[in-house]
Design a protein around this motif. Structure first.
Motif, mmCIF file in Angstrom:
data_model
loop_
_atom_site.group_PDB
_atom_site.id
_atom_site.type_symbol
_atom_site.label_atom_id
_atom_site.label_comp_id
_atom_site.label_asym_id
_atom_site.label_seq_id
_atom_site.Cartn_x
_atom_site.Cartn_y
_atom_site.Cartn_z
ATOM 1 N N GLY A 1 0.871 -1.079 0.188
ATOM 2 C CA GLY A 1 -0.110 0.000 -0.095
ATOM 3 C C GLY A 1 1.064 1.175 -0.068
ATOM 4 N N ILE A 2 0.440 2.192 -0.379
ATOM 5 C CA ILE A 2 1.171 3.578 -0.508
ATOM 6 C C ILE A 2 0.525 4.631 0.090
ATOM 7 C CG2 ILE A 2 0.427 4.173 -3.025
ATOM 8 C CD1 ILE A 2 3.417 4.995 -3.431
ATOM 9 N N ARG A 3 1.082 5.593 0.891
ATOM 10 C CA ARG A 3 0.708 6.779 1.198
ATOM 11 C C ARG A 3 1.709 7.718 0.877
ATOM 12 N NH1 ARG A 3 1.232 7.226 6.972
ATOM 13 N NH2 ARG A 3 2.685 5.549 6.730
ATOM 14 N N GLN A 4 1.102 9.011 0.245
ATOM 15 C CA GLN A 4 2.002 9.826 -0.609
ATOM 16 C C GLN A 4 1.609 11.299 -0.597
ATOM 17 O OE1 GLN A 4 2.271 8.458 -4.567
ATOM 18 N NE2 GLN A 4 0.251 8.431 -4.854
ATOM 19 N N SER A 5 2.595 12.183 -0.961
ATOM 20 C CA SER A 5 2.066 13.581 -1.181
ATOM 21 C C SER A 5 1.266 14.216 -0.027
ATOM 22 C CB SER A 5 1.285 13.845 -2.517
ATOM 23 O OG SER A 5 0.296 12.876 -2.485
ATOM 24 N N ASP A 6 1.920 13.990 0.988
ATOM 25 C CA ASP A 6 1.300 14.385 2.184
ATOM 26 C C ASP A 6 2.270 14.626 3.241
ATOM 27 O OD1 ASP A 6 -0.066 14.587 4.739
ATOM 28 O OD2 ASP A 6 -1.471 13.042 4.272
ATOM 29 N N THR A 7 2.443 15.893 3.837
ATOM 30 C CA THR A 7 3.382 16.312 4.844
ATOM 31 C C THR A 7 3.456 15.458 6.141
ATOM 32 O OG1 THR A 7 2.113 18.004 5.479
ATOM 33 C CG2 THR A 7 3.859 18.768 3.834
ATOM 34 N N ASP A 8 2.307 14.693 6.190
ATOM 35 C CA ASP A 8 2.223 13.760 7.307
ATOM 36 C C ASP A 8 3.011 12.498 7.253
ATOM 37 O OD1 ASP A 8 0.972 15.839 8.809
ATOM 38 O OD2 ASP A 8 -1.056 14.669 9.218
ATOM 39 N N VAL A 9 3.278 12.118 6.233
ATOM 40 C CA VAL A 9 3.613 10.796 6.013
ATOM 41 C C VAL A 9 5.127 10.414 5.912
ATOM 42 C CG1 VAL A 9 1.522 10.159 4.683
ATOM 43 C CG2 VAL A 9 3.850 10.506 3.199
ATOM 44 N N VAL A 10 5.899 11.583 5.660
ATOM 45 C CA VAL A 10 7.593 11.310 5.833
ATOM 46 C C VAL A 10 8.026 12.649 6.321
ATOM 47 C CG1 VAL A 10 7.640 9.336 4.147
ATOM 48 C CG2 VAL A 10 7.782 11.884 3.461
ATOM 49 N N ARG A 11 9.401 12.737 6.800
ATOM 50 C CA ARG A 11 9.959 14.020 6.937
ATOM 51 C C ARG A 11 10.029 14.881 5.973
ATOM 52 N NH1 ARG A 11 14.758 16.076 7.575
ATOM 53 N NH2 ARG A 11 15.524 14.420 5.794
ATOM 54 N N HIS A 12 10.501 14.446 4.718
ATOM 55 C CA HIS A 12 10.775 15.636 3.656
ATOM 56 C C HIS A 12 10.867 15.025 2.357
ATOM 57 C CE1 HIS A 12 11.489 19.500 2.040
ATOM 58 N NE2 HIS A 12 12.591 19.040 1.606
ATOM 59 N N ASP A 13 10.310 15.912 1.478
ATOM 60 C CA ASP A 13 10.446 15.487 0.007
ATOM 61 C C ASP A 13 10.275 16.742 -0.709
ATOM 62 O OD1 ASP A 13 9.789 13.058 -1.931
ATOM 63 O OD2 ASP A 13 9.270 14.978 -2.790
ATOM 64 N N THR A 14 11.542 16.990 -1.369
ATOM 65 C CA THR A 14 11.807 18.296 -2.323
ATOM 66 C C THR A 14 10.462 18.445 -3.196
ATOM 67 O OG1 THR A 14 14.073 18.461 -1.969
ATOM 68 C CG2 THR A 14 13.114 19.463 -3.646
ATOM 69 N N GLY A 15 10.002 17.489 -3.788
ATOM 70 C CA GLY A 15 8.871 17.512 -4.743
ATOM 71 C C GLY A 15 9.076 16.721 -5.849
ATOM 72 N N ALA A 16 8.099 16.639 -6.593
ATOM 73 C CA ALA A 16 7.959 15.981 -7.815
ATOM 74 C C ALA A 16 8.150 16.729 -9.191
ATOM 75 C CB ALA A 16 6.589 15.583 -8.067
ATOM 76 N N PHE A 17 9.173 17.335 -9.249
ATOM 77 C CA PHE A 17 9.947 18.113 -10.280
ATOM 78 C C PHE A 17 11.368 17.782 -10.676
ATOM 79 C CE2 PHE A 17 10.699 20.586 -6.451
ATOM 80 C CZ PHE A 17 12.000 21.156 -6.657
ATOM 81 N N GLY A 18 11.596 18.322 -11.878
ATOM 82 C CA GLY A 18 12.977 17.985 -12.252
ATOM 83 C C GLY A 18 13.384 16.489 -12.478
ATOM 84 N N SER A 19 12.274 15.972 -12.912
ATOM 85 C CA SER A 19 12.144 14.600 -13.265
ATOM 86 C C SER A 19 12.752 13.659 -12.169
ATOM 87 C CB SER A 19 12.967 14.084 -14.565
ATOM 88 O OG SER A 19 12.689 14.917 -15.675
ATOM 89 N N ALA A 20 12.745 14.007 -11.007
ATOM 90 C CA ALA A 20 13.285 13.406 -9.717
ATOM 91 C C ALA A 20 12.492 12.016 -9.047
ATOM 92 C CB ALA A 20 13.480 14.483 -8.616
ATOM 93 N N GLY A 21 11.203 12.050 -9.505
ATOM 94 C CA GLY A 21 10.381 11.007 -8.920
ATOM 95 C C GLY A 21 10.897 9.616 -8.781
ATOM 96 N N THR A 22 11.562 9.090 -10.160
ATOM 97 C CA THR A 22 12.088 7.887 -10.004
ATOM 98 C C THR A 22 13.549 7.772 -9.453
ATOM 99 O OG1 THR A 22 10.761 7.254 -11.849
ATOM 100 C CG2 THR A 22 13.003 6.000 -11.565
ATOM 101 N N VAL A 23 14.330 8.915 -9.792
ATOM 102 C CA VAL A 23 15.905 8.991 -9.738
ATOM 103 C C VAL A 23 16.156 9.400 -8.296
ATOM 104 C CG1 VAL A 23 16.748 9.092 -11.894
ATOM 105 C CG2 VAL A 23 16.420 11.122 -10.726
ATOM 106 N N VAL A 24 15.302 10.159 -7.648
ATOM 107 C CA VAL A 24 15.755 10.583 -6.220
ATOM 108 C C VAL A 24 14.708 10.181 -5.434
ATOM 109 C CG1 VAL A 24 15.868 12.446 -4.605
ATOM 110 C CG2 VAL A 24 16.547 12.772 -7.131
ATOM 111 N N ALA A 25 13.454 10.223 -5.371
ATOM 112 C CA ALA A 25 12.335 9.604 -4.574
ATOM 113 C C ALA A 25 12.816 8.134 -4.635
ATOM 114 C CB ALA A 25 11.072 10.030 -4.655
ATOM 115 N N GLY A 26 12.786 7.479 -5.780
ATOM 116 C CA GLY A 26 12.875 5.954 -6.121
ATOM 117 C C GLY A 26 14.159 5.557 -5.355
ATOM 118 N N LYS A 27 14.912 6.197 -5.333
ATOM 119 C CA LYS A 27 16.290 5.776 -4.835
ATOM 120 C C LYS A 27 16.112 5.623 -3.041
ATOM 121 C CE LYS A 27 21.091 5.356 -5.083
ATOM 122 N NZ LYS A 27 22.140 5.125 -6.341
ATOM 123 N N ALA A 28 15.545 6.752 -2.700
ATOM 124 C CA ALA A 28 15.006 6.768 -1.031
ATOM 125 C C ALA A 28 14.167 5.444 -0.811
ATOM 126 C CB ALA A 28 14.264 7.950 -0.671
#
Ligand code: FES
Length: 930
Positions: free
Chosen positions: A677-704
């Motif tokens: 199951g996935i919880r996402q795009s909510d400031t309550d669910v993890v400590r921090h995420d810079t955001g879904a830009f700069g094509s970072a969804g796979t290479v940055v968030a995916g790496k985390a």
């Protein structure tokens, strides 16, 4: 008399309000599958059936539905929940990305098939271009929709084996095709107030007085907010990890307006109508100021200064010249390089304003929720944003709130393309919600999207390229002027990025750049897919084509000779980016794909007599993540039922990160996607995420995500080893259990054991990635085109795109990104333009006047993925959401040059512009012939 409307078989008796459209009537009754995209019958997102006939419900007066039977997308499935065949086909083909348009396409297709009494799965599409004239999709490029109509199955089911590399369908697919996926405004908030904005009629003016008394007397109006109510603090609407990347030149509400359409005041009322009436009653006294709408003029001495009183403290480079940011650099000596060249090509290229046109407009709803610890309430902002965490940061800074007092959450976002990497609504809505302590909503109209949101930066690029007779490049020089509009949000960043990879892709010993991001009294520009690269790539790739032809070389050979190689450094005139290197190299494969397309081209499409044909190529390179830090946290947890919970911060707006993150997690935990199951795009669910830009969804968030999932896999094995007494190295994880030398412990048992010991913390693991170092991705686009010299009509005979995306996590989804990027870029190449008048006022504030690519406009693009694996990306992946856009315009103009001998230096290439150029060429030829 009772209203007597049946909606999906349920009777509704409430009379509609005077003038209410059917769409609003239905949405107010909870049928959120009926989407609001344009208010004008242009986009089709609101399509429903009335007595079996498809209608645009935004144009259909609700009162006309009296006594009729209405079907929305929610009512298509059988009462037992079996999907309508068309819904099933959209699911099987994954005929969507963000899915905001999907209900409309499903309803149109269902009605069409009912009318014809047959499906399209015999491959016969009939007159689909006509049938889909009233439905727009901004994400897919329409191929996936056409495949859905044809009944072609692409998407695999989530339970299928090893996850990474598979064409798994989006987890939200069933909700998207049934209209039950919840986007930003698909919520029912009790006591909601509505906001409308009064906008400036002047390009530049000082507000001397605002009289709000008449507005406040409008029944239902609760508040009128002006600059006197707004914080004095300056900020930037652009969202970056480091706020210092953008000039602080903006106020929530300002006493100076700098473009026609800037917000002047906000009215909050019980209804949109009352808020609109309130806006009409506000009396503003302006002192008009001189204005400038051309960036070159704006830089000249004596031009009106747009941000008087601000300066280096606000990080504006030269306020007196309206220069928001600038960069200058040279390596080697361009003068020497040009002097040793046998051929020097010099030209000026221009690109236009383009709107993101995501079908879901900007907007948010702010409301108060009880705090978990029972100590009062906190503010929740549900927003159509790509950056929940950075938006919270901005709101906290603006209003002096601690972060635990504000939650920002995004539902499913209906398209972004960079446009939602801004705070354009959340600030003013928060101001109102804090003032009134009531829930408040602001939803941009389609027109506001054009004059109140942002656009792609229009660029002017002067370029000089020199090469020796053997085809060796000697020098590249560019002078770039980017029009940032009235505010500098993303201005310096876009300018800086535009002169990065576009320079670095070619080896030349001498390179020079002078680039300026310039304020004008026009609608602000902002982040947009490619972040400045498409504009400079247009100039660079056109110039390379010209130089090759002038040398008598094949343009592809010329490129092959001069492009960067696998061991090369990334060198621009600004220097060497130490953080960025070629961790995998697929450009050679991209070139091979194009070469083979050219040599084996079997275009069978008939070209009408007298039409000219030609082919052209362009290349592009892009860094796989933004510079200056892009951070993501992820947490994976084993749950009591033996399934997993994945928490990530990044938003899903059709980019497909939800699927990819689940696939990565499933791979690391040796399980199947349906157990995550996935919880996402909510400031309550993890400590921090810079955001879904700069094509970072796979290479940055995916790496985390992979770091978290790998860590949890290790923890589970350790715990199981302890539990069974078997050495850890003998324990292996599978879908539902850990096997320790033949002793199998189910994940449920493991959880229970941990619970009994109070050791649940051992069954959760975090991952963090900071986006560094960064690699590069490559793209090549090739077109074969035909053009009619008599009319300027153009046809794309064949479109081939080679993409070096590293190890592709989900080919179905990645192909969709490429197709969507090519289609969006074709719109910008051929006809899309946000036009302004001499006062900077937008004159194309509707889809009807702007023209988005329709189904009939977009060719099928053959997409090829290169076989590379990147050492920096998660599981060898590279990003591929922005970059397919970048080579499209120059590939098209190079093909057009090949066909006509005319070098087009300005986009869009409208048919009249092409026709005129060909006519002039013909006139010149006839004048010079004896
Ligand atoms: Fe069609 Fe996003 S999927 S608009």
């Amino acid at each position: 008399m009772n209203f007597g409307i049946q909606v999906n078989g349920r009777p509704f008796e409430t009379e509609p309000r005077a003038g209410q459209c059917l769409r609003t009537y239905l949405r107010e009754r909870g049928w959120f599958g009926v989407k609001k995209g344009c208010d004008a019958g242009d986009c089709g997102a609101c399509t429903v059936h009335v007595d079996g006939e498809p209608v645009h419900s935004c144009l259909y007066p609700a009162v006309r539905a009296r006594g009729r039977s209405v079907t929305t997308v929610e009512g298509l499935a059988s009462p037992e929940g079996e999907l309508h065949p068309v819904q099933q086909r959209f699911l099987d083909a994954q005929g969507f990305q963000c899915g905001f348009c999907t209900a409309g396409f499903v309803m149109t297709t269902a009605a069409l098939e009912e009318e014809k009494g047959r499906t399209h799965d015999d491959g016969k599409l009939g007159d689909l271009p006509r049938a889909f004239k009233g439905n727009l999709c901004r994400c897919t490029g329409y191929r996936a929709i056409e495949d859905a109509v044809r009944g072609i199955k692409h998407a695999e089911r989530p339970g299928a084996g090893a996850a990474v590399g598979k064409n798994l369908g989006a987890p939200a697919g069933p909700q998207v095709v049934t209209g039950t996926a919840r986007y930003t405004f698909d919520v029912d908030v009790p006591g909601l107030l509505h906001m409308k904005l009064l906008r400036s009629p002047h390009p530049h003016a000082r507000i001397l007085a605002i009289d709000t008394s008449a507005a406040l007397r409008v029944p239902g109006v609760h508040a009128v907010l002006t600059h006197e109510d707004a914080p004095a603090r300056l900020y930037s609407s652009a969202r970056h990890e480091h706020p210092t990347e953008d000039p602080d030149d903006t106020r929530v509400l300002d006493d100076v307006v700098r473009f026609v359409g800037q917000r002047v005041a906000a009215v909050v009322a019980d209804s949109e109508q009352a808020a609109e009436e309130g806006c009409r009653r506000i009396e503003v006294t302006y002192e008009e100021l001189p204005y400038v709408t051309d960036p070159e003029e704006a830089m000249r001495p004596g031009a009106p200064v747009i941000h008087t009183g601000k300066g280096s403290q606000e990080r504006i480079a030269r306020v007196e010249n309206n220069v928001a940011g600038e960069v200058h650099g040279e390596i080697g000596s361009v003068d020497d390089g040009l002097a040793e060249a046998a051929v020097v090509y010099e030209e000026t290229f221009r690109t236009q304003r383009v709107q993101h046109a995501s079908l879901e407009t900007h907007g948010c709803v702010a409301y108060f929720e009880p705090k978990e610890d029972g100590t009062g309430q906190r503010l929740t902002v549900r927003s159509s944003t790509q950056t929940p965490f950075l938006t919270r940061r901005a709101l906290c800074a603006l209003f002096g709130l601690p972060e635990d007092e504000v939650r920002v959450v995004a539902g499913r976002v209906g398209g972004g393309f960079g446009g939602k990497q801004e705070v354009l609504v959340e600030d003013i809505v928060t101001l109102a919600a804090l003032r009134l302590r009531r829930p408040v909503k602001l939803e941009f109209t389609r027109a506001e999207q054009f004059y109140g949101a942002t656009t792609r930066h229009p660029f002017t690029i002067g370029i000089k390229v020199g090469a020796r007779t053997d085809g060796t490049l000697t020098a590249i020089q560019m002078r770039v002027v980017a029009d940032t509009g009235a505010y500098g949000n993303h201005g310096p960043g876009v300018m800086f990025h535009s002169v990065g990879e576009s320079f670095a892709i070619y080896r030349a010993p001498h390179k020079k750049v002078d680039a300026y991001s310039v304020y004008t009294n026009t609608v602000p520009s902002g982040a947009f897919r490619g972040y400045g690269l498409s504009q400079t790539t247009f100039a660079v790739e056109s110039a390379m084509d010209e130089v090759a032809r002038r040398l008598g070389m094949d343009p592809l050979d010329f490129r092959e000779k001069n492009v960067i190689g696998p061991g090369d450094h990334m060198i621009t005139p600004i220097g060497h980016d130490e953080d960025l290197y070629i961790a995998s190299y697929g450009l050679d494969q991209c070139l091979s794909i194009v070469r083979s397309a050219i040599t084996k081209d079997r275009s069978t499409e008939e070209v009408p007599e007298g039409w000219l044909t030609g082919q052209g190529t362009a290349l592009a390179m892009i860094a796989t993540a933004p510079p200056n830090g892009h951070y993501a946290d992820a947490t994976v947890t084993l749950l009591a039922d033996g399934t997993y919970d994945l928490a990530v911060g990044t938003a899903e707006f059709g980019n497909g990160t939800t699927t990819v993150h689940k696939q990565i997690t499933a791979g690391a935990l040796h399980t199947t996607v349906d157990r995550i199951g996935i919880r996402q795009s909510d400031t309550d669910v993890v400590r921090h995420d810079t955001g879904a830009f700069g094509s970072a969804g796979t290479v940055v968030a995916g790496k985390a995500v992979i770091l978290a999932a790998d860590s949890l896999a290790g923890r589970l094995k350790t715990f199981a080893a302890r539990y069974t007494g078997v050495p850890r190295h003998l324990c292996t994880l599978d879908a539902e259990a850990v096997d320790c030398a033949g002793r199998s412990v189910t994940l449920k048992e493991l959880y229970e054991a941990a619970h009994a010991q109070g050791a649940e913390a051992e069954l959760t693991a975090d991952g963090y990635w900071g986006g560094s170092p960064r690699s590069v991705a490559f793209n090549a686009q090739w077109f074969r085109v035909a053009v009619d010299p008599q009319t300027g009509e153009m046809r794309i005979l064949r479109s081939v795109h080679a993409a070096d995306a590293g190890n592709v996590m989900n080919p179905l989804q990645c192909r969709g990104q490429v197709e969507g990027g090519v289609a969006q870029a074709l719109g910008a190449t051929l006809f899309e333009a946000v036009r302004i008048d001499e006062r900077g006022e937008v004159t194309t504030a509707a889809f009807r006047r702007y023209r988005l690519p329709q189904y009939a406009d977009v060719p099928r693009t053959e997409v090829h993925f290169m076989e590379t694996s990147d050492s920096t990306g998660p599981l060898g992946a590279k990003s591929m959401s922005e970059s397919p856009f970048n080579p499209v315009a120059p590939a098209f103009t190079n093909a057009l040059y090949d066909a006509t001998g005319i070098r087009f230096t300005e986009t869009p290439l409208t048919r009249d512009r092409v026709w005129l150029a060909m006519r002039r060429q013909a006139a010149r030829r006839s004048e010079s012939s004896p």
